[in-house]
Design a protein around this motif. Sequence first.
Motif, PDB file in Angstrom:
ATOM      1  N   LEU A 435     -36.013  57.396   2.411  1.00 22.79           N
ATOM      2  CA  LEU A 435     -34.710  57.080   2.982  1.00 22.79           C
ATOM      3  C   LEU A 435     -34.470  58.023   4.152  1.00 22.79           C
ATOM      4  N   VAL A 436     -34.080  57.484   5.290  1.00 19.84           N
ATOM      5  CA  VAL A 436     -33.869  58.291   6.492  1.00 19.84           C
ATOM      6  C   VAL A 436     -32.373  58.408   6.748  1.00 19.84           C
ATOM      7  N   GLY A 437     -31.919  59.630   7.012  1.00 20.89           N
ATOM      8  CA  GLY A 437     -30.507  59.858   7.316  1.00 20.89           C
ATOM      9  C   GLY A 437     -30.328  60.671   8.579  1.00 20.89           C
ATOM     10  N   TRP A 438     -29.331  60.301   9.348  1.00 23.52           N
ATOM     11  CA  TRP A 438     -28.973  61.055  10.553  1.00 23.52           C
ATOM     12  C   TRP A 438     -27.574  61.636  10.369  1.00 23.52           C
ATOM     13  N   GLY A 439     -27.442  62.902  10.624  1.00 25.12           N
ATOM     14  CA  GLY A 439     -26.147  63.558  10.507  1.00 25.12           C
ATOM     15  C   GLY A 439     -25.926  64.513  11.646  1.00 25.12           C
ATOM     16  N   MET A 440     -24.671  64.862  11.879  1.00 25.29           N
ATOM     17  CA  MET A 440     -24.362  65.817  12.934  1.00 25.29           C
ATOM     18  C   MET A 440     -23.155  66.656  12.521  1.00 25.29           C
ATOM     19  N   ALA A 441     -22.987  67.751  13.236  1.00 29.15           N
ATOM     20  CA  ALA A 441     -21.853  68.643  12.995  1.00 29.15           C
ATOM     21  C   ALA A 441     -21.668  69.520  14.218  1.00 29.15           C
ATOM     22  N   ALA A 442     -20.511  70.114  14.299  1.00 28.56           N
ATOM     23  CA  ALA A 442     -20.228  71.086  15.363  1.00 28.56           C
ATOM     24  C   ALA A 442     -20.263  72.490  14.774  1.00 28.56           C
ATOM     25  N   GLY A 443     -20.413  73.475  15.647  1.00 31.30           N
ATOM     26  CA  GLY A 443     -20.407  74.870  15.220  1.00 31.30           C
ATOM     27  C   GLY A 443     -19.580  75.712  16.165  1.00 31.30           C
ATOM     28  N   VAL A 444     -19.047  76.814  15.658  1.00 32.70           N
ATOM     29  CA  VAL A 444     -18.252  77.722  16.485  1.00 32.70           C
ATOM     30  C   VAL A 444     -18.413  79.135  15.950  1.00 32.70           C
ATOM     31  N   TRP A 445     -18.416  80.085  16.841  1.00 32.78           N
ATOM     32  CA  TRP A 445     -18.495  81.499  16.455  1.00 32.78           C
ATOM     33  C   TRP A 445     -17.796  82.340  17.515  1.00 32.78           C
ATOM     34  N   ASP A 446     -17.428  83.554  17.140  1.00 30.84           N
ATOM     35  CA  ASP A 446     -16.750  84.466  18.069  1.00 30.84           C
ATOM     36  C   ASP A 446     -17.673  84.909  19.197  1.00 30.84           C
ATOM     37  N   LEU A 596      -9.306  94.242  28.045  1.00 31.07           N
ATOM     38  CA  LEU A 596      -8.390  93.612  27.101  1.00 31.07           C
ATOM     39  C   LEU A 596      -7.225  92.924  27.792  1.00 31.07           C
ATOM     40  N   LEU A 597      -6.753  93.477  28.900  1.00 34.43           N
ATOM     41  CA  LEU A 597      -5.647  92.842  29.618  1.00 34.43           C
ATOM     42  C   LEU A 597      -6.022  91.436  30.062  1.00 34.43           C
ATOM     43  N   LYS A 598      -7.293  91.253  30.363  1.00 34.25           N
ATOM     44  CA  LYS A 598      -7.787  89.954  30.807  1.00 34.25           C
ATOM     45  C   LYS A 598      -8.210  89.095  29.621  1.00 34.25           C
ATOM     46  N   GLN A 599      -8.961  89.705  28.701  1.00 35.94           N
ATOM     47  CA  GLN A 599      -9.551  88.938  27.611  1.00 35.94           C
ATOM     48  C   GLN A 599      -8.537  88.494  26.570  1.00 35.94           C
ATOM     49  N   ARG A 600      -7.508  89.296  26.341  1.00 36.90           N
ATOM     50  CA  ARG A 600      -6.562  88.982  25.271  1.00 36.90           C
ATOM     51  C   ARG A 600      -5.755  87.716  25.552  1.00 36.90           C
ATOM     52  N   LYS A 601      -5.810  87.222  26.763  1.00 43.60           N
ATOM     53  CA  LYS A 601      -5.093  85.999  27.122  1.00 43.60           C
ATOM     54  C   LYS A 601      -5.868  84.743  26.724  1.00 43.60           C
ATOM     55  N   TYR A 602      -7.091  84.938  26.225  1.00 49.29           N
ATOM     56  CA  TYR A 602      -7.963  83.803  25.943  1.00 49.29           C
ATOM     57  C   TYR A 602      -8.566  83.915  24.543  1.00 49.29           C
ATOM     58  N   THR A 603      -8.933  82.776  23.986  1.00 50.80           N
ATOM     59  CA  THR A 603      -9.795  82.736  22.810  1.00 50.80           C
ATOM     60  C   THR A 603     -11.225  82.630  23.300  1.00 50.80           C
ATOM     61  N   ARG A 604     -12.095  83.466  22.738  1.00 50.83           N
ATOM     62  CA  ARG A 604     -13.463  83.559  23.250  1.00 50.83           C
ATOM     63  C   ARG A 604     -14.435  83.129  22.148  1.00 50.83           C
ATOM     64  N   HIS A 605     -15.035  81.979  22.339  1.00 47.96           N
ATOM     65  CA  HIS A 605     -15.926  81.397  21.335  1.00 47.96           C
ATOM     66  C   HIS A 605     -17.227  80.906  21.953  1.00 47.96           C
ATOM     67  N   THR A 606     -18.248  80.853  21.103  1.00 47.39           N
ATOM     68  CA  THR A 606     -19.492  80.148  21.388  1.00 47.39           C
ATOM     69  C   THR A 606     -19.466  78.851  20.592  1.00 47.39           C
ATOM     70  N   HIS A 607     -20.016  77.767  21.156  1.00 47.74           N
ATOM     71  CA  HIS A 607     -19.943  76.465  20.496  1.00 47.74           C
ATOM     72  C   HIS A 607     -21.326  75.827  20.385  1.00 47.74           C
ATOM     73  N   VAL A 629     -31.905  68.780  16.551  1.00 49.57           N
ATOM     74  CA  VAL A 629     -31.562  69.101  17.940  1.00 49.57           C
ATOM     75  C   VAL A 629     -30.304  69.953  17.901  1.00 49.57           C
ATOM     76  N   SER A 630     -30.381  71.150  18.451  1.00 50.90           N
ATOM     77  CA  SER A 630     -29.241  72.061  18.476  1.00 50.90           C
ATOM     78  C   SER A 630     -28.874  72.342  19.925  1.00 50.90           C
ATOM     79  N   ALA A 631     -27.678  71.911  20.315  1.00 46.13           N
ATOM     80  CA  ALA A 631     -27.191  72.125  21.684  1.00 46.13           C
ATOM     81  C   ALA A 631     -26.172  73.251  21.666  1.00 46.13           C
ATOM     82  N   ILE A 632     -26.411  74.279  22.468  1.00 45.64           N
ATOM     83  CA  ILE A 632     -25.634  75.515  22.416  1.00 45.64           C
ATOM     84  C   ILE A 632     -24.916  75.757  23.736  1.00 45.64           C
ATOM     85  N   ALA A 633     -23.623  76.062  23.664  1.00 42.05           N
ATOM     86  CA  ALA A 633     -22.863  76.552  24.819  1.00 42.05           C
ATOM     87  C   ALA A 633     -22.614  78.030  24.581  1.00 42.05           C
ATOM     88  N   GLY A 634     -23.489  78.852  25.144  1.00 42.61           N
ATOM     89  CA  GLY A 634     -23.455  80.285  24.873  1.00 42.61           C
ATOM     90  C   GLY A 634     -23.336  81.145  26.107  1.00 42.61           C
TER      91      GLY A 634
END
Length: 759
Positions: A435-446, A596-607, A629-634
Amino acid sequence: MSNSTAYIGKQTNRVEGRAKVTGAAKYAAEFNAEGLAYGFVISSAVTKGKIVQINAEAALSVEGVLQVFTHENRPNLAWFDFKYKDQIAPPGSPFRPLYNNEIKYNGQPIALVVAETFELARYAATLVHVIYEIEPHETNLKEKQEEARGPKAGFLNLLKPLPPKPRGAAGKAFDNAPVRVLTEHVHGVEHHNPLELFATTVMRDIDGKLTIYDKTQGVPNSQLYVTQVFGLSNDDVRVLSPFVGGGFGSGLRPQYQLFMAVMAAIELKRSVRVSLTRQQMFTFGHRPTTLQWVALGASEEGKLEAVLHEAVSETSHFEDYTETIVNWSGSAYRCDNVKLDYKLVPLDMYTPMDMRAPGAATGVPALESAMDELAYKLGMDPVHLRLKNYAEYDQNTNKPFSSKELRECYRQGAERFGWANRNPVPGSMKDGRWLVGWGMAAGVWDAQQMPARAEAVLSIDGKLTVSSATADIGTGTYTIMTQIAAETFGLPLEDVTFKLGDSALPLAPVQGGSYTAASVGSAVKSTCEKLAKKLFSLAQKPKNSFFASVKWEEVELVDGHIQLRNDTSQKISFIEILRQGKKNGLQHKSTTMPNLLKQRKYTRHTHSAIFVEVKVDPDFGTVVVSRVVSAIAGGRILNPKTARSQILGGVVWGISKALEEESVVDHRFGRIVNHNLGEYHVPVNADIYDIDVIFVDEHDEIINPLGVKGLGEIGIVGVPAAIANAIFHATGKRIHELPITLDKVMSAMEGVTADEITV
């Protein structure tokens, strides 16, 4: 100033690779000293109670046995809480080896036998007789979940913020939603199991100063621990860890062999090594058992109207270990009604510990499995559902993302995988009898940056040495720091040396959280830039210098020279500059702080977006992950070769987490029964097939001066969910308890033939 010697972003072989494959690289248990003694740790055979008697006479009578240390004869040390801390200690009272006769968890170290050889110490340990007073223990989270409470406040909880306050009316919105999904997820204990066992070699000189080779992900942390516990100064203690054979979080905190080795070295006034066995690697931190409930409510068009995510996790009785398990569910998708809850249950086990992508690797898969189930209820493509609820900003904090190319991850990942060819009906795709299955998901990290220091030294021969007390646990730190320094300073790679793993070097944070490249990399870049300016100023000093009236912006550093950007014939070598200035070398040390004055205005994640193909044997329940297949925005990729290796490792571990890894606790005895690599299953070559990694272009000027995001953890985050979702697509059965072993697949499919699979 510009530099045409480009190394950042180029595929580069590991600079330490030859040392590792030839055996020249030495690890903590491979450093020797004259008269080295060996220690073997005795572990508790019970889970809770007291030591009534510990008799070491038989062991001490063996020739070559030097001492048996217990709670009765250990030295009087600085055991107070306010002194006994490490850089990432959670709230509570840290565990103290040999502190008293109390047993807090199974496998707790209760004695150390020191002898002239390791084999002798291990034999003598069998002669030590221990009598216990046993007390009832609790190690079963499910049985104690009704006693769950909120985590205690502490510094670590500031770094790992507790769930945000509810927004909207999530419960009411869920009740009124036309399409609803409610899922329960179970995740058991996992242990890190790096290839290199934990060991500490302490070399004591005639003045009592200690040189310590320790398996650690942060030599400054081990030094801090030793100086506090034993009341020593930094000048008396130097900790080195030039190579680490894997850590995955297990080396973030000092483990008990460090205490044992230092104690024995001081008391016996000689060099001592203490190494743990594979079984003893299961007697400290682990990924905690966690129970989760995810509820999603949506409109008939697929718009999320309610998100509820609750988690109950274990901790020890003496510390409150916390993870951001549920927080991701409040920011991953656009939804105005969200309620997140996280609670702890103290058990008679050692404190859990950060393990690759702590929290996210547990919580995100639960959310992503629920999203897949919602997609099926809606009759909607899982990718389309995610795009329909795409979060343009972080609703947890009401901040924009510093960058987010997750849409492009979905697009490129789906295209590479061939997602458009998927038949959405479960059980409809087959390969022969599989039986063949295809699945997907998203990921997020700091994507974080920490303060870090670095030093750069240019010697009279034109070679550059850059250093920082960071670590390389196999991530490629040696190589990427060499690349950054070489490009910034305009030198060939072979003329640059990067040093790490030494507490005598400039201070750096522990290597964890995927922030080393951003933190130490920024420090290396800044330090090299400032040293380059020093060198340019030196070149301007001679009265006849062509560069006397030239501005810094008008020059570039190329191949060991400073030259005019617009006239490359006007140049001078680094060596000549030092000679003219009568310098034997030039150096600079600096500290880089997050903006921090610049960064604290944003949420910073890798996806990330992960697409998986599985093949399931309908008769035996075996699952093969045949394609990923893993597609990374890093952010900016410093070295595609080492970066790809990080994602490959994360995907492999995601496969392992989904299908194999489980520390089995026999709750009758509170003991982990599969404490070896024969029964604690991890993937081997035969388990791993095609893994394709895509790095999506992502430009981020907010995140740090290099524009980089860490990659060590994002690779694992969404993989277990993608596999679970693919198994459902193959079988039509949802399995929410990890790992998904063949018995669970067979049980779910009991009485169902391949031709009968329907949603």
